[in-house]
Design an enzyme around this catalytic site. Structure first.
Site, PDB file in Angstrom:
ATOM      1  N   SER A  64       0.846  -1.198   0.000  1.00 33.89           N
ATOM      2  CA  SER A  64       0.000   0.000   0.000  1.00 33.89           C
ATOM      3  C   SER A  64       0.873   1.237   0.000  1.00 33.89           C
ATOM      4  CB  SER A  64      -0.904   0.015   1.229  1.00 33.89           C
ATOM      5  OG  SER A  64      -1.626   1.231   1.310  1.00 33.89           O
ATOM      6  N   LYS A  69       3.723  -3.333   6.974  1.00 35.83           N
ATOM      7  CA  LYS A  69       3.910  -3.587   5.541  1.00 35.83           C
ATOM      8  C   LYS A  69       5.299  -3.123   5.105  1.00 35.83           C
ATOM      9  CE  LYS A  69      -0.945  -3.409   4.033  1.00 35.83           C
ATOM     10  NZ  LYS A  69      -1.008  -4.765   3.461  1.00 35.83           N
TER      11      LYS A  69
END
Length: 252
Positions: free
Chosen positions: A129, A151
């Site tokens: 993302s 992430k």
């Protein structure tokens, strides 16, 4: 060429699009989708054909699905769930205790990368993302999960692992049709300086197109890229996603 692909997160809204695109091109790809629940898979696809159960939190369940594959497409992600606000205000969000970002987006991603390396896969495509370089990104506050931080940690682990990689960090995902907008490549969240954060978006189907293209593009190897789209009607429609990889950088 028939590239053998293991796709994790196959029942997710983006994962299912990638799975369907790979299934639709059997001359080039042989895909197996990793799922946690066969009942959910039947709801999504109407069948469990080419799907196999496994749990990214349990490395031993990944051995058989990953064995003999050429490439991994890593599309798993923690998913927050809405909860009622006690004062009747806007809904809040929380993560299941066993589905926290630290467990899914860091430990689960690491398990997948380690298994891919151990079993000799040749390429890992990770879909994350945009916003992962921004410590104060609002997404980190959802459910106190710090999802983008985990992430980012997984991205850096993949880069440093030595296995050929492609990291694709899309902007906000929409359900618009593919091949109707100009796609833009950026690095380290620089596209947020081009678009207002809340308006920076890309259709899931276009992300799926780029993922599929990256599987066979040498220029996509060892590249990390942010991916967004201009508003519909602005710029020139990106017909061939292969052209994007010339613009991608070699690291985050």
């Amino acid at each position: 060429m028939n590239l053998k692909v293991i796709l994790t997160g196959a029942t997710g809204r983006t994962g299912r699009l990638v799975f369907q695109k790979l299934k639709a091109d059997p001359s080039n790809f042989s895909v197996t989708g990793l799922i946690r629940n066969a009942d959910t898979a039947k709801e999504v696809f109407g069948t469990t054909e080419d799907l196999v159960e496994g749990d990214i939190r349990k490395p031993d369940t990944l051995e058989k699905p990953f064995a003999g594959k050429d490439a991994l497409v890593l599309l798993t992600s923690a998913v927050p769930k809405p909860i009622s606000s006690p004062d009747g205000g806007p809904p809040q969000f929380s993560f299941d205790p066993e589905g926290m970002p630290e467990i899914i987006d860091w430990q689960g991603a690491k398990n997948q990368i380690d298994t891919a390396i151990r079993l000799g896969l040749k390429h890992v495509i990770m879909v994350g993302s945009m916003g992962s370089t921004q410590e104060n990104n609002p997404l980190n506050r959802i459910g106190n999960g710090n999802i983008l931080r985990f992430k980012r940690k997984a991205e850096l682990y993949l880069i440093e692992s030595g296995i050929p990689y492609t990291i694709i960090n899309p902007a906000g995902l929409t359900n618009e049709d593919e091949s109707e907008r100009e796609l833009l490549i950026g690095r380290n969240d620089e596209l947020f300086s081009v678009f207002d954060r809340m308006k920076c978006s890309i259709p899931r189907a276009d992300v799926a197109r780029v993922v599929v293209a990256a599987l066979t593009a040498e220029k996509a190897r060892n590249k990390a890229m942010d991916l967004a789209a201009r508003p519909k009607g602005d710029g020139s429609v990106t017909q061939n996603p292969m052209t994007l990889f010339d613009l991608a950088g070699s690291q985050l």
